[in-house]
Design a protein around this motif. Structure first.
Motif, PDB file in Angstrom:
ATOM      1  N   SER A  19      62.586  15.071  36.002  1.00  0.00           N
ATOM      2  CA  SER A  19      63.253  14.608  37.222  1.00  0.00           C
ATOM      3  C   SER A  19      62.308  14.568  38.422  1.00  0.00           C
ATOM      4  CB  SER A  19      64.478  15.481  37.520  1.00  0.00           C
ATOM      5  OG  SER A  19      64.080  16.822  37.692  1.00  0.00           O
ATOM      6  N   SER A  25      65.985   9.538  36.727  1.00  0.00           N
ATOM      7  CA  SER A  25      66.626  10.456  35.792  1.00  0.00           C
ATOM      8  C   SER A  25      66.867  11.774  36.525  1.00  0.00           C
ATOM      9  CB  SER A  25      65.727  10.693  34.578  1.00  0.00           C
ATOM     10  OG  SER A  25      66.313  11.621  33.694  1.00  0.00           O
ATOM     11  N   ASP A  30      69.361  15.529  36.696  1.00  0.00           N
ATOM     12  CA  ASP A  30      70.354  16.376  36.056  1.00  0.00           C
ATOM     13  C   ASP A  30      71.576  16.489  36.973  1.00  0.00           C
ATOM     14  OD1 ASP A  30      69.925  18.461  37.954  1.00  0.00           O
ATOM     15  OD2 ASP A  30      68.409  19.383  36.675  1.00  0.00           O
ATOM     16  N   PHE A  71      70.503   7.491  31.168  1.00  0.00           N
ATOM     17  CA  PHE A  71      71.154   8.499  30.342  1.00  0.00           C
ATOM     18  C   PHE A  71      70.933   8.148  28.874  1.00  0.00           C
ATOM     19  CE2 PHE A  71      73.265   8.183  34.378  1.00  0.00           C
ATOM     20  CZ  PHE A  71      73.266   9.496  34.812  1.00  0.00           C
ATOM     21  N   GLN A 114      68.279  12.956  30.362  1.00  0.00           N
ATOM     22  CA  GLN A 114      69.633  13.432  30.645  1.00  0.00           C
ATOM     23  C   GLN A 114      70.586  12.856  29.618  1.00  0.00           C
ATOM     24  OE1 GLN A 114      69.857  15.803  32.890  1.00  0.00           O
ATOM     25  NE2 GLN A 114      67.673  15.451  33.200  1.00  0.00           N
ATOM     26  N   VAL A 117      75.954  14.242  31.362  1.00  0.00           N
ATOM     27  CA  VAL A 117      75.560  14.290  32.770  1.00  0.00           C
ATOM     28  C   VAL A 117      76.082  13.059  33.510  1.00  0.00           C
ATOM     29  CG1 VAL A 117      73.596  14.395  34.363  1.00  0.00           C
ATOM     30  CG2 VAL A 117      73.561  15.724  32.245  1.00  0.00           C
TER      31      VAL A 117
END
Length: 164
Positions: A59, A80, A82, A103, A118, A122
């Motif tokens: 991330s 990306s 979380d 995702f 992820q 998520v």
């Protein structure tokens, strides 16, 4: 290439002294920084590109945001994050040229999730904040899941993009 053409899935890596890889992954990338990417686009005749956050950066969007900021409007990005990311952070990412989040629902080499990605769980948690700031969801999953999810997401006003 027709004028206005887009490369719709490219990654930038490095330079590694400025943007080190966050974690080991399924592959070791070569340096493919924003300058090399610009040369490749020009050589292929693309006017624009969509840069996808590579799993090896997790991330940490530093390399991606740097490339977007220096692209003179030719690039957009897919990040990306979380589930802990704030709406404010998503808004800042959107202002920096990130237009969606990725995702992954396909298994990695060891049968689990690819490191640094992820999962689809998520997406469910982030969907309200993503829709509020104008981000789409890029899905890398099997076709049945993508079809069902695309219909559900369209009903919620958030367009899905199907990757790979």
């Amino acid at each position: 290439m027709p004028r206005g053409g887009w490369d719709c899935h490219m990654h930038v890596f490095g330079p590694f002294d400025q943007f080190p890889i966050a974690q080991a992954g399924a592959y070791t990338p070569p340096v493919a920084d924003r300058l090399q990417h610009r040369e490749l686009l020009a050589g292929l005749g693309f006017d624009h590109a969509l840069l996808i956050q590579p799993s090896l950066y997790g991330s940490d969007h530093s390399a991606l945001l740097d490339a977007l900021a220096k692209s003179e409007g030719r690039l957009l990005g897919v990040g990306s994050c979380d589930a802990s990311v704030s709406r404010r952070a998503l808004t800042e990412m959107r202002a920096g040229g990130i237009v969606g989040l990725r995702f992954v629902g396909v298994p990695g080499p060891d049968g689990g999730r690819y490191p640094g990605t992820q999962g689809l769980d998520v997406l469910e948690q982030l969907q309200p904040d993503m829709a509020a700031v104008g981000l789409h969801a890029q899905l890398w999953a099997d076709s049945e899941f993508c079809a069902d999810t695309a219909i559900a997401m369209a009903d919620k006003g958030m367009p899905p993009v199907l990757g790979h």
